[in-house]
Design an enzyme around this catalytic site. Structure first.
Site: not given
Length: 445
Positions: A233, A261, A293
């Site tokens: 990230s 991610h 996310k």
């Protein structure tokens, strides 16, 4: 006959014992009443939070920023859904500070699923899942996650950070070794500390360095765990995961991949690292990811073989002693996962936007480091104050991009991070890169 109360009739040895006991009792009472010896006073910093080193460091950073005219870039209140744009302080900004990669946060289908779960189950499970907090939607979400990876089972936790902490802390101990990428997330480091295992970092994405460490130290420990991230990230790059799989197989170690991610970003349809690298289900022992996310909720998950997941359900403190994931969040994340699978064009659009941002930024001379341009693109400027000033300059132009400062990154690698979404338009990408170039030029002047 003598009176039993007459001590003169007692044997001499017993009389001496009674007299000595009385004397010792008087001495103990005197010692209790005597003043304590003088001691050095306790420093105020040991019992006051306003003198705590962490708070003093924070104050120094704020004072330095104030002297340089840099406003606090953090804790901005978003007044609506944070997508490609966001309303902050009554103004609409192009937003690059959210992990809403596939635009699921605020998606009508996801929101309706969450609302329906509230109507059916309320806002909380009101208990740990082991006791009485289990809901069918938990099981449905976990089954869908397991199927996504092609593994036996999965378990969902209420916090992504706590997922790593409690999983590593429970599975490993002082006789074990954990090898991790030097840029691994804080949650992994906290889990290692909790476990008491020995810790050895290796340079970022350096499989050869990992091999050397394994060759030198594997035989000294019982269990060995290797931890990497599917997509980093801070830098937006990813490891050569098949090489790490081969290393763990040769040295009989466990491999854990943090997909926080990577899910929704890597792979033809956003399935994650296993699809991107062509790996089979069992190539990685512990698949970890977050629900906050791509999946537009909150929490984390572990996916893998039954023997792993079952013991986490019954024994991992972060699951066993925590309330269950709120049903609305589980339902929303399940809906987001199904939308991702049904609408692969979201992933394709995200990839196109990332490629556009990266190519234009690099062509303009922006230092984007090792980013692959998939969803996370840094602009490395060197120096925390430079990063804060650049963020402020973009803010004035209606762009929200957060600075990452020391100690989160080395001082000479301070940066802005741009999180891309499939909702961003090409025009927004172009305008942002142009503003970024102008801001960097102003810093140089």
């Amino acid at each position: 006959m003598s009176d039993a109360s007459d001590t003169t009739a007692l044997p001499a040895a017993l009389k001496r014992a009674l007299i000595d006991g009385a004397r010792q009792a008087r001495q103990r009472r005197a010692q209790t009443l005597a003043p304590l010896p003088l001691q050095a006073p306790i420093p105020a910093a040991h019992y006051r939070f306003d003198l705590h080193p962490g708070y003093l460091q924070l104050r120094a950073m704020r004072d330095n920023a104030a002297r340089l005219g840099v406003e606090n870039p953090y804790f901005k209140a978003h007044e609506g859904i944070a997508g490609a744009t966001s309303l902050i302080e009554g103004r609409s900004y192009i937003n690059f500070a959210s992990y809403n990669y596939l635009g699921m946060a605020g998606d009508p289908t996801v929101c309706e699923a969450a609302k329906a779960a509230i109507d059916r189950y309320g806002t909380s499970t009101s208990a740990s899942r082991l006791v009485s907090g289990e809901r069918p939607v938990h099981q449905a979400l976990e089954r869908a996650l397991a199927d996504l990876y092609g593994v036996d089972d999965a378990v969902a936790f209420v916090s992504g950070h706590a997922t790593n902490v409690t999983t590593i802390g429970h599975l490993f101990g002082p006789r074990d070794l954990i090898l991790h990428d030097a840029l691994i997330h804080n949650s992994v480091l906290q889990g290692i500390q909790l476990s008491g295992a020995h810790r050895l970092p290796f340079p970022h994405n350096d499989g050869q360095a990992l091999e050397r460490l394994l060759a030198a130290h594997r035989h000294e420990f019982e269990r060995v765990l290797i931890v990497v991230e599917g997509l980093y990230s801070m830098d937006g790059d990813y490891p050569d995961l098949p090489r790490f799989v081969r290393a763990k197989q040769r040295h009989h170690a466990f491999l854990m991949v943090d997909e926080a991610h990577a899910l929704g970003v890597l792979g033809p349809q956003g399935q994650g690292s296993h699809a991107h690298h062509g790996l089979s289900a069992g190539d990685v022992d512990i698949w970890m990811g977050t629900l906050s996310k791509t999946l537009a909720g909150c929490g984390g998950y572990i996916a893998g073989e039954s023997a792993l997941v079952e013991q986490l359900r019954f024994l991992a403190p972060g699951f066993l002693y925590s309330v269950g994931l709120p049903p609305a969040l589980a339902a929303g994340s399940l809906a987001a996962l199904r939308c991702m699978q049904a609408e692969p064009e979201r992933v394709a659009t995200l990839r196109a936007r990332g490629e556009r941002f990266l190519s234009r930024a690099r062509a303009a001379g922006v230092d984007t480091g090792t980013s692959a341009g998939l969803a996370v693109i840094p602009a490395i400027v060197g120096g925390s104050m430079r990063a804060a000033r650049l963020s402020a300059a973009l803010w004035r132009e209606g762009i929200n991009a957060q600075p990452i400062l020391h100690p989160a990154v080395p001082e000479n690698a301070a940066r802005l991070r741009f999180f891309l979404s499939c909702l961003h338009t090409e025009a927004q990408i172009d305008a942002t890169v142009d503003a970024l170039v102008r801001g960097l030029a102003a810093l140089a002047d």
